[in-house]
Design an enzyme around this catalytic site. Structure first.
Site, PDB file in Angstrom:
ATOM      1  N   LYS A  45      76.483 104.021  80.254  1.00 21.35           N
ATOM      2  CA  LYS A  45      75.744 104.934  81.131  1.00 21.35           C
ATOM      3  C   LYS A  45      76.111 104.845  82.600  1.00 21.35           C
ATOM      4  CE  LYS A  45      72.170 104.879  77.803  1.00 21.35           C
ATOM      5  NZ  LYS A  45      72.904 103.777  77.114  1.00 21.35           N
ATOM      6  N   THR A  92     108.225 122.201  98.686  1.00 21.32           N
ATOM      7  CA  THR A  92     108.551 121.354  97.526  1.00 21.32           C
ATOM      8  C   THR A  92     109.073 120.058  98.132  1.00 21.32           C
ATOM      9  OG1 THR A  92     110.830 122.134  97.373  1.00 21.32           O
ATOM     10  CG2 THR A  92     109.206 123.338  96.071  1.00 21.32           C
ATOM     11  N   HIS A  93     108.804 118.958  97.489  1.00 20.57           N
ATOM     12  CA  HIS A  93     109.180 117.642  98.044  1.00 20.57           C
ATOM     13  C   HIS A  93     108.608 117.452  99.444  1.00 20.57           C
ATOM     14  CE1 HIS A  93     112.259 117.601  94.805  1.00 20.57           C
ATOM     15  NE2 HIS A  93     112.385 118.873  95.147  1.00 20.57           N
ATOM     16  N   LYS A 117      88.773 111.849 118.994  1.00 18.85           N
ATOM     17  CA  LYS A 117      89.075 112.005 117.578  1.00 18.85           C
ATOM     18  C   LYS A 117      88.182 112.990 116.847  1.00 18.85           C
ATOM     19  CE  LYS A 117      91.109 109.223 115.120  1.00 18.85           C
ATOM     20  NZ  LYS A 117      92.356 109.123 114.402  1.00 18.85           N
ATOM     21  N   GLU A 168      89.008 113.095 103.087  1.00 22.52           N
ATOM     22  CA  GLU A 168      89.538 111.782 102.688  1.00 22.52           C
ATOM     23  C   GLU A 168      88.722 111.186 101.551  1.00 22.52           C
ATOM     24  OE1 GLU A 168      90.541 109.157 106.102  1.00 22.52           O
ATOM     25  OE2 GLU A 168      90.188 110.951 107.285  1.00 22.52           O
ATOM     26  N   ASN A 216      68.598 103.786  68.258  1.00 21.68           N
ATOM     27  CA  ASN A 216      70.023 104.111  68.185  1.00 21.68           C
ATOM     28  C   ASN A 216      70.276 105.620  68.145  1.00 21.68           C
ATOM     29  OD1 ASN A 216      70.276 101.387  68.146  1.00 21.68           O
ATOM     30  ND2 ASN A 216      70.904 101.204  66.002  1.00 21.68           N
ATOM     31  N   SER A 247      68.016  97.930  80.535  1.00 22.26           N
ATOM     32  CA  SER A 247      68.786  99.067  81.060  1.00 22.26           C
ATOM     33  C   SER A 247      67.894 100.036  81.830  1.00 22.26           C
ATOM     34  CB  SER A 247      69.465  99.793  79.895  1.00 22.26           C
ATOM     35  OG  SER A 247      68.510 100.148  78.908  1.00 22.26           O
ATOM     36  N   SER A 305      85.157 109.239 116.188  1.00 20.95           N
ATOM     37  CA  SER A 305      85.436 107.807 116.161  1.00 20.95           C
ATOM     38  C   SER A 305      84.546 107.131 117.191  1.00 20.95           C
ATOM     39  CB  SER A 305      86.912 107.567 116.492  1.00 20.95           C
ATOM     40  OG  SER A 305      87.072 106.298 117.094  1.00 20.95           O
ATOM     41  N   ASN A 313      88.005 113.490 112.715  1.00 17.76           N
ATOM     42  CA  ASN A 313      88.587 113.067 111.445  1.00 17.76           C
ATOM     43  C   ASN A 313      88.055 113.894 110.276  1.00 17.76           C
ATOM     44  OD1 ASN A 313      89.948 110.955 112.791  1.00 17.76           O
ATOM     45  ND2 ASN A 313      88.139 109.643 112.611  1.00 17.76           N
ATOM     46  N   GLN A 325      75.458 100.184  75.560  1.00 17.81           N
ATOM     47  CA  GLN A 325      74.536 100.412  76.677  1.00 17.81           C
ATOM     48  C   GLN A 325      75.306 100.499  78.003  1.00 17.81           C
ATOM     49  OE1 GLN A 325      70.510  98.615  76.761  1.00 17.81           O
ATOM     50  NE2 GLN A 325      71.331  97.312  78.375  1.00 17.81           N
ATOM     51  N   TYR A 362      76.266 100.957  65.929  1.00 18.16           N
ATOM     52  CA  TYR A 362      75.815 100.656  67.281  1.00 18.16           C
ATOM     53  C   TYR A 362      75.972  99.165  67.581  1.00 18.16           C
ATOM     54  CZ  TYR A 362      72.863 100.117  71.394  1.00 18.16           C
ATOM     55  OH  TYR A 362      72.411  99.827  72.651  1.00 18.16           O
TER      56      TYR A 362
HETATM   57  N1  ARG Z   1      69.102 100.755  75.860  1.00 14.50           N
HETATM   58  C1  ARG Z   1      69.884 100.933  74.694  1.00 14.50           C
HETATM   59  C2  ARG Z   1      71.199 101.627  75.019  1.00 14.50           C
HETATM   60  O1  ARG Z   1      71.300 102.194  76.042  1.00 14.50           O
HETATM   61  C3  ARG Z   1      69.119 101.761  73.704  1.00 14.50           C
HETATM   62  C4  ARG Z   1      69.472 101.506  72.284  1.00 14.50           C
HETATM   63  C5  ARG Z   1      69.061 100.144  71.911  1.00 14.50           C
HETATM   64  N2  ARG Z   1      69.231  99.919  70.495  1.00 14.50           N
HETATM   65  C6  ARG Z   1      69.172  98.695  69.979  1.00 14.50           C
HETATM   66  N3  ARG Z   1      69.328  98.589  68.722  1.00 14.50           N
HETATM   67  N4  ARG Z   1      68.943  97.651  70.740  1.00 14.50           N
HETATM   68  O2  ARG Z   1      72.142 101.565  74.274  1.00 14.50           O
END
Ligand code: ARG
Length: 459
Positions: free
Chosen positions: A326, A156-157, A284, A291, A111, A24, A278, A286, A323, A318
């Site tokens: 994120k 309205t509408h 144009k 948007e 964790n 990660s 454009s 825009n 993971q 956990y």
């Molecule tokens: N990279 C992990 C996460 O974002 C960290 C926690 C990992 N914990 C584990 N027991 N492998 O969740």
């Protein structure tokens, strides 16, 4: 080679694809500051409790400071083999201070570490978004004050309904954003508890002081259940649901800006700063920023849905599934932040065309309600009867292809003989908005007062 952090019982390293799906670091390196702050708080607490020596703690602190400097100066090499930000930081710490780095992970797990880091990050983002929303409110309230008397059609509408002031329209969004901010504030109170010290899931046998680390990290208190602490991500869900609602608010204003800036409406002009051309059509201009703000709820609602689905049905505590919390959160927050900034820019940039708006406000028999109200007030008619008579008068104007103020008194008297020339006083759009001075109404006097009130509150 087996993993340096947990490879004791392994004979060989992971398959390349295992490493790729597992790592990660490419996205959680964003949490480096929170991770380092959490480690410093943890090390100081371990020393105070006599779990590690004061000199080890001092070394750890010195090393972590250096890691932070290296990361911030782009001198840090992130390694996928080390999976995530936690192990990348710890490994580098070992490179800097040697064996005492190995004591940092006493009474802690990744964790509770990741739960702590992410809470700290989300809390920072709550504060950041709140500041941005405040700025957008200021921009809207300033526009409102400048245009407290600028008349436009209220719809309205999507049909012309009654004249309103542009200032009143702007203040409607100030109110919505105030509720978004209040949702952020509520979420912040609930999320501000520390998971640190929950360890893997069950707590720890070491005599740790969770209140001390909580305090050091600005949390109100430690979370009361170690399993809850490592298992839940509702603090992210609350931010994402608020973000989804907020993005939805912004998308409505964005859509209005798109509509208002068309040649057909011509209510507002955006400058070169917030429009694009454009590549084929030279004429144009825009409203691309508007948007894109209109489109952002797609990915932000998507992030909320992703995380709800990821967490749904996960047994405690956990699991690596978590993971996946994120990337959607980062993407949603980044894009909401961008959308708020772009909206504030557009609000400050846009110039309403008073004449066009006023003319549009007078179309569609927009003061028909004022006529009906006059009949009620002056002739003591029940509103339903007044409504019916006004309907006939509107039909007459439609037949004559004119607006209500252009009708002859004689013609109106054929429909209701007791109508006098006094009625013309209520048929203009100015009279209409001025009369709507009820609490929360569009009257310029109200709008000026409300805009000033907001600007003072927002100082
Ligand atoms: N990279 C992990 C996460 O974002 C960290 C926690 C990992 N914990 C584990 N027991 N492998 O969740």
């Amino acid at each position: 080679m087996t993993n340096k952090m947990w490879g004791g019982r392994f004979k060989s390293g992971p398959a390349a694809i295992m490493q790729e799906i597992n790592a990660s670091i490419s996205f959680d390196k964003r949490l480096y500051r929170q991770d380092i702050a959490g480690s410093k708080a943890h090390a100081a607490m371990l020393a105070q409790q006599g779990i590690i020596s004061k000199s080890d703690a001092a070394e750890i602190k010195r090393g972590l400071d250096q890691v932070q400097v290296e990361i911030e100066n782009n001198r840090f090499t992130f390694s996928e083999a080390l999976e995530d930000i936690h192990m990348n930081v710890e490994q580098r710490l070992k490179g800097i201070i040697g064996v005492s780095a190995g004591r940092l992970h006493t009474a802690r797990s990744r964790n509770d570490q990741v739960a702590t880091d992410f809470r700290l990050y989300i809390r920072d983002m709550v504060d950041h978004l709140d500041g941005q929303l405040r700025d957008l409110q200021v921009a809207l309230a300033e526009k409102a004050l400048a245009h407290a008397k600028t008349i436009m059609p209220g719809f309205t509408h999507m049909q012309v309904a009654q004249p309103v002031t542009f200032g009143h329209h702007c203040l409607a969004y100030v109110e919505m954003l105030a509720r978004d901010r209040s949702r952020l504030k509520d979420a912040r109170v609930r999320m501000n508890e520390s998971p640190l010290g929950a360890a893997a899931l069950a707590g720890t046998s070491f005599p740790i002081d969770r209140a001390m680390t909580a305090k050091a990290l600005g949390f109100d208190r430690p979370m009361r259940n170690s399993m809850d602490a490592v298992a839940d991500r509702d603090f992210v869900l609350e931010l994402l649901s608020t973000a989804a609602i907020c993005a939805t608010h912004l998308s409505r204003l964005a859509e209005e800006i798109v509509i208002w800036s068309t040649a057909q409406f011509h209510f507002v002009k955006l400058s070169d700063k917030f429009t694009t051309g454009s590549s084929i059509m030279p004429q144009k201009r825009n409203a691309d920023a508007a948007e894109l703000v209109r489109a952002k709820p797609g990915r932000i609602l998507g992030a909320l849905t992703s995380l709800l689905v990821i967490i749904k049905g996960l047994p405690l505590t956990y699991s690596k599934d978590m993971q996946e919390d994120k990337e959607p959160a980062f993407d949603a927050i980044d894009n909401l932040s961008l959308a708020i900034a772009a909206t504030a820019g557009m609000v400050r940039d846009l110039e309403p065309d008073r004449d066009v708006m006023r003319r549009a406000a007078a179309t569609g028999f927009s003061t028909a309600t004022d006529l009906a109200d006059w009949l009620v007030r002056t002739l003591s008619l029940p509103f339903r009867d007044a409504h019916h008579i006004t309907g006939s008068i509107v039909a007459l104007a439609e037949k004559q292809n004119c607006d209500l103020p252009d009708l002859k008194l004689m013609d109106m008297q054929k429909i209701e003989p007791r109508i006098t020339k006094d009625v013309y006083k209520v048929l203009t759009v100015e009279a209409s908005v001025n009369s709507r001075a009820s609490f929360g109404g569009t009257a310029p006097s109200n709008v000026t007062r409300e805009a000033r009130r907001w600007l003072k509150l927002l100082q």
